[in-house]
Design an enzyme around this catalytic site. Structure first.
Site, mmCIF file in Angstrom:
data_model
loop_
_atom_site.group_PDB
_atom_site.id
_atom_site.type_symbol
_atom_site.label_atom_id
_atom_site.label_comp_id
_atom_site.label_asym_id
_atom_site.label_seq_id
_atom_site.Cartn_x
_atom_site.Cartn_y
_atom_site.Cartn_z
ATOM 1 N N ASP A 11 -61.512 18.500 -50.567
ATOM 2 C CA ASP A 11 -60.468 18.461 -51.598
ATOM 3 C C ASP A 11 -59.528 19.612 -51.260
ATOM 4 O OD1 ASP A 11 -58.901 18.915 -53.799
ATOM 5 O OD2 ASP A 11 -60.497 18.609 -55.265
ATOM 6 N N ASP A 52 -59.573 12.763 -55.393
ATOM 7 C CA ASP A 52 -58.760 13.861 -54.855
ATOM 8 C C ASP A 52 -59.302 14.389 -53.525
ATOM 9 O OD1 ASP A 52 -61.052 15.076 -55.775
ATOM 10 O OD2 ASP A 52 -60.048 16.481 -57.107
ATOM 11 N N ASP A 53 -60.093 13.582 -52.828
ATOM 12 C CA ASP A 53 -60.679 14.049 -51.562
ATOM 13 C C ASP A 53 -60.071 13.355 -50.356
ATOM 14 O OD1 ASP A 53 -62.869 15.903 -52.342
ATOM 15 O OD2 ASP A 53 -63.404 14.173 -53.569
ATOM 16 N N GLY A 103 -67.220 28.664 -36.324
ATOM 17 C CA GLY A 103 -68.217 27.980 -35.490
ATOM 18 C C GLY A 103 -68.653 26.606 -35.944
ATOM 19 N N LYS A 132 -66.061 12.979 -57.865
ATOM 20 C CA LYS A 132 -66.535 13.469 -59.166
ATOM 21 C C LYS A 132 -68.047 13.326 -59.321
ATOM 22 C CE LYS A 132 -62.315 14.412 -60.481
ATOM 23 N NZ LYS A 132 -61.745 14.461 -59.105
ATOM 24 N N TYR A 228 -68.232 28.550 -59.588
ATOM 25 C CA TYR A 228 -67.654 27.207 -59.620
ATOM 26 C C TYR A 228 -66.446 27.105 -58.699
ATOM 27 C CZ TYR A 228 -65.335 22.989 -60.825
ATOM 28 O OH TYR A 228 -64.740 21.754 -60.726
ATOM 29 N N LYS A 231 -66.604 20.233 -57.212
ATOM 30 C CA LYS A 231 -67.833 19.482 -57.039
ATOM 31 C C LYS A 231 -67.983 19.136 -55.565
ATOM 32 C CE LYS A 231 -71.081 18.208 -59.727
ATOM 33 N NZ LYS A 231 -72.083 19.141 -60.176
ATOM 34 N N TYR A 347 -69.237 24.680 -64.905
ATOM 35 C CA TYR A 347 -68.501 25.668 -65.675
ATOM 36 C C TYR A 347 -69.395 26.074 -66.831
ATOM 37 C CZ TYR A 347 -63.836 23.729 -64.362
ATOM 38 O OH TYR A 347 -62.712 23.294 -63.732
#
Ligand code: F6R
Ligand code: MG
Ligand code: MG
Length: 365
Positions: A11, A52-53, A103, A132, A228, A231, A347
């Protein structure tokens, strides 16, 4: 010919908020990978997104954990994060924990699943990508594909897989691994893989010849960073047919939208919804968690595909069940088990609130 498939994801910034990926970012990643293909460093590639990845799917002949390939992906993610910042996307560079490459991209934030094998004359591959949620989300479907004859009749009917599979399980909190052979170790294995926040299935091998059958990303961002940071939306690669479960035995577990951890603020339980690529957008309560599946035939390390495997009305029921479960769980608001227990939330305000009210607790002893 030994072929390597590497799926690296991160993300690097969301559009809008944490819901989807901006097309300019995918174009940027694609233009770098195209050059690497022209140079002969990669045989083939695809750029996809799930929520969102950003997902980089690459084929080559350099083997797994190849430093130059990991460095290339790190540079792409970093350039994409810069671009995300420039456009003003949300959370630019979210998963890039390190300042510079050191590396191997594992442990630096992005998720990694890679496998190397001798190609069969026809090599069907399924790549799953989820948003998610976290790596333990794959435990139930992997068990059903490779260990559960109620889902996979091939385990009973096909002499090529009748001996079963061996599961490599990672203790994600203590970084230790253990092998379980199915079916003989099944009840022992289930003690662990049923704990989806603690144990993740890293890889699966065909038991009789140790041939690689599936690999999953098991990186846990929050554990790496100690705080945090988002995820660990996972990916996995499965080989199908002729000595492995069939394509349909691999997709079948997703007809049941099982409960996974993640969703809003990485702190809830919700159903994982199998969707077509275009629906991999997390818009309701930052979810519900999504999974997409890209099907390929691989030939001489070329990727023939993808086929959008969940773009099938046969998964409509799973989607509608997922929506019903989402409604039901949402009505619990901040109460467990919809909200995760205190220790598993990504969170938490607990230390702050506890500090504030601690003098108001009266001991009853
Ligand atoms: C979960 C996720 C979102 C965010 C939420 C708050 O993995 O990405 O649910 O946690 O939108 O995001 P921030 O803290 O960035 O405002
Ligand atoms: Mg995000
Ligand atoms: Mg994500």
């Amino acid at each position: 010919m030994r072929t390597t498939i590497s799926v690296l994801k991160a993300d690097i910034g969301g559009y809008v908020g944490h819901s989807t990926m901006h097309p300019d970012i995918m174009d940027l990643a694609g233009s770098v990978l195209e050059k690497k293909k022209e140079d002969g460093f990669l045989v083939d590639y695809r750029v996809l997104s799930c929520g969102d990845d950003l997902q980089l799917i690459m084929t080559h002949t350099h083997g797994v954990d190849f430093e130059d390939l990991h460095k290339m992906a790190w540079d792409i993610f970093s350039d994409c994060a810069d671009k995300a910042e420039e456009i003003g996307l949300y959370g630019a560079g979210q998963d890039l924990l390190a300042d510079s490459f050191s590396g191997n991209i594992k442990g630096m934030g992005p998720g990694v699943a890679e496998m190397e094998f001798d190609e069969r004359p026809s090599e069907p591959i399924l790549i799953f990508m989820a948003d998610k949620t976290s790596p333990g989300a794959w435990n139930l479907p992997l068990f059903r594909m490779f260990g559960d004859a109620m889902c996979n009749p091939g385990l009973i009917l096909d002499p090529k897989i009748h001996d079963g599979f061996s599961f490599d399980v990672l203790d994600m909190k203590h970084n230790k691994s253990i092998r379980f052979n199915m079916p003989e170790d099944m009840y022992d294995a289930l003690v662990f893989i049923g704990s989806i926040e603690d144990y993740g299935i890293r890889a699966i091998y065909r038991k009789k010849d140790n041939e690689i059958a599936a690999v999953a990303s098991t990186q846990r961002l929050a554990m790496m960073a100690g705080r945090y940071v988002g995820k660990d939306d996972p990916v996995m690669i499965c080989r199908a047919q002729n000595g492995f479960p069939s394509v349909g035995e691999i997709t079948e577990p997703f007809s049941h939208p099982h409960l996974v951890t993640g969703w809003m603020r990485g702190s809830h339980i919700g159903p994982i919804m199998p969707v077509a690529f275009e629906d991999a957008q997390c818009m309701r309560f930052d979810g519900p968690p999504r999974v997409i599946c890209a099907g390929f035939q691989v030939k001489n390390a070329n990727l023939i595909g993808p086929v959008d495997m969940f773009d099938d009305p046969a998964f409509d029921k799973a989607r509608s069940t997922a929506n019903e479960i989402a409604d039901y769980l949402r009505r619990h608001g901040p109460f467990e088990p919809h909200r995760l227990s205190l220790g598993d939330m990504e969170y938490t305000t607990l230390p702050i609130v506890m500090e504030k009210v601690k003098d108001r607790f009266k001991s009853l002893d």
